[in-house]
Design an enzyme around this catalytic site. Structure first.
Site, mmCIF file in Angstrom:
data_model
loop_
_atom_site.group_PDB
_atom_site.id
_atom_site.type_symbol
_atom_site.label_atom_id
_atom_site.label_comp_id
_atom_site.label_asym_id
_atom_site.label_seq_id
_atom_site.Cartn_x
_atom_site.Cartn_y
_atom_site.Cartn_z
ATOM 1 N N CYS A 72 0.850 -1.192 0.000
ATOM 2 C CA CYS A 72 0.000 0.000 0.000
ATOM 3 C C CYS A 72 0.884 1.240 0.000
ATOM 4 O O CYS A 72 1.473 1.593 1.028
ATOM 5 C CB CYS A 72 -0.932 0.026 1.207
ATOM 6 S SG CYS A 72 -1.994 1.493 1.193
ATOM 7 N N HIS A 163 -3.011 -5.261 -9.984
ATOM 8 C CA HIS A 163 -3.644 -4.066 -10.577
ATOM 9 C C HIS A 163 -4.025 -4.356 -12.032
ATOM 10 O O HIS A 163 -3.227 -4.950 -12.770
ATOM 11 C CB HIS A 163 -2.695 -2.878 -10.540
ATOM 12 C CG HIS A 163 -2.353 -2.426 -9.156
ATOM 13 N ND1 HIS A 163 -3.105 -1.523 -8.437
ATOM 14 C CD2 HIS A 163 -1.348 -2.819 -8.321
ATOM 15 C CE1 HIS A 163 -2.576 -1.352 -7.241
ATOM 16 N NE2 HIS A 163 -1.523 -2.135 -7.132
ATOM 17 N N GLU A 212 -10.563 0.190 -5.539
ATOM 18 C CA GLU A 212 -9.596 -0.663 -4.858
ATOM 19 C C GLU A 212 -10.171 -2.000 -4.396
ATOM 20 O O GLU A 212 -11.291 -2.060 -3.876
ATOM 21 C CB GLU A 212 -9.023 0.055 -3.625
ATOM 22 C CG GLU A 212 -7.990 1.099 -3.974
ATOM 23 C CD GLU A 212 -7.139 1.459 -2.779
ATOM 24 O OE1 GLU A 212 -6.845 0.567 -1.962
ATOM 25 O OE2 GLU A 212 -6.781 2.652 -2.654
ATOM 26 N N CYS A 221 -4.461 5.801 -4.964
ATOM 27 C CA CYS A 221 -3.869 4.468 -4.749
ATOM 28 C C CYS A 221 -2.408 4.568 -5.182
ATOM 29 O O CYS A 221 -2.132 4.722 -6.382
ATOM 30 C CB CYS A 221 -4.623 3.429 -5.568
ATOM 31 S SG CYS A 221 -3.985 1.753 -5.387
ATOM 32 N N GLY A 224 -1.272 1.692 -7.175
ATOM 33 C CA GLY A 224 -1.987 1.792 -8.447
ATOM 34 C C GLY A 224 -1.367 2.825 -9.375
ATOM 35 O O GLY A 224 -1.321 2.636 -10.599
HETATM 36 N N1 API Z 1 -6.624 -2.125 -1.643
HETATM 37 C C1 API Z 1 -5.241 -2.511 -1.945
HETATM 38 C C2 API Z 1 -4.331 -2.153 -0.760
HETATM 39 C C3 API Z 1 -4.173 -0.650 -0.612
HETATM 40 C C4 API Z 1 -3.457 -0.068 -1.800
HETATM 41 C C5 API Z 1 -3.573 1.433 -1.978
HETATM 42 N N2 API Z 1 -4.349 2.152 -1.003
HETATM 43 C C6 API Z 1 -2.213 2.083 -2.187
HETATM 44 O O1 API Z 1 -2.049 3.272 -1.824
HETATM 45 O O2 API Z 1 -1.320 1.417 -2.770
HETATM 46 C C7 API Z 1 -5.159 -4.026 -2.199
HETATM 47 O O3 API Z 1 -5.979 -4.782 -1.649
HETATM 48 O O4 API Z 1 -4.234 -4.414 -2.940
#
Ligand code: API
Length: 279
Positions: A72, A163, A212, A221, A224
């Site tokens: 994250c 992703h 997400e 993200c 992301g």
């Molecule tokens: N929901 C994402 C985790 C948080 C990623 C995102 N908030 C970031 O800033 O990279 C997942 O399950 O892969």
């Protein structure tokens, strides 16, 4: 239970520091209640900080649905700012242990306050089997996927977490909430996936919106944004260094030619310190 509310470009988290090994089972079970924006604190997830045997600090990210993610970026910048200002004695270069390994961090400061955080997000993972994604071959670049009678062209990239990057005409206006859920849970992705809708304006500028995995529509993200630039390079849309525009600000992403790692630079902010009084 004490926590600190922070955000990275509006992707917000409860940071919980524990000097001992965290009870992830309990925190995962509590996450939906803690993250509820009406009956709880309200957050996209929980970032748990705790001592590490291999880095300056360890962190794990728990999505608001209780699932534990591998990576994250926005939470990591928040953890870095927290560690710099409260635990490190103002060290501006240190390491954070995440689920993908030990990640170097650099803090940019003004008068002792962290203004920007730069993180080595590691090398992207492109092999479908490691994303994971049920697709033959060594990369998933400009593949077609059909859902609810609509076809999308996507490029899949893992930054430790999966992703699916989809180029659209106007990301800022795209109906993310309509298409995000069906793509997140598409059976091609056995561990589900984060879904980024992107508009490549120039080799150095991208606009991104995200649905997400395990958290739904968030304002930003970080992992992301890294996947978005990697996909942009693979599809000839961007240079290796580009600015990703998000509703609350920008992230600078650099897929470094020398070491193949992706570097993410952006802000992180404290909101308040609180005490969780729930069960
Ligand atoms: N929901 C994402 C985790 C948080 C990623 C995102 N908030 C970031 O800033 O990279 C997942 O399950 O892969």
């Amino acid at each position: 239970m004490n926590f600190t509310k922070m955000h990275g470009l509006g992707n917000d988290f409860m940071l919980i520091y524990t000097p001992t090994t965290p009870d992830f089972t309990r925190l995962s079970a509590l996450a939906p209640q803690m993250c509820d924006r009406h009956t709880g604190v309200g957050a996209d997830g929980i970032a748990v900080l705790y001592p590490s045997a291999v880095a300056d600090i360890a962190m794990r990210i728990i999505n608001s649905d209780g699932s534990i993610a591998e990576q994250c970026g926005n939470a990591m910048r928040c953890v870095a700012k927290y560690f710099y200002e409260r635990l490190s004695g103002l060290k501006t270069h240190f390491t954070i242990e995440s689920k993908i390994g030990v990640q170097p961090v650099w803090i940019e400061t003004e008068a002792g306050v962290a203004t920007k955080v730069r993180i080595d997000m590691g090398p992207p993972i492109l092999e479908p089997a490691r994303i994971p994604l049920y697709l033959e071959g060594d990369r998933a670049v400009e593949q077609t996927i059909s859902v609810a009678g609509q076809s999308f062209t996507y490029t899949a990239v893992s930054m430790g977490n999966p992703h699916m990057v989809i180029a659209v005409r106007d990301a800022a206006a795209f109906p993310v909430n309509e298409w995000g859920p069906v793509l997140e849970t598409h059976p091609l992705f056995p561990n589900k996936t984060n879904v980024e809708f992107v508009t490549y304006h120039s080799p150095e500028e991208v606009t991104m919106r995200v649905w997400e995995r395990g958290a739904g529509p968030t304002l930003a993200c970080g992992s992301g944004a890294c996947a978005t630039v990697v996909a942009g390079v693979l599809t000839g849309q961007t240079a290796r260094k580009a600015v990703v525009h998000l509703p609350a600000g920008d992230l600078l992403i650099d897929w470094n030619e020398q070491d193949g790692h992706v570097y993410m630079t952006g802000p992180a902010a404290f909101v308040y310190d609180g005490v969780w009084l729930g069960k």
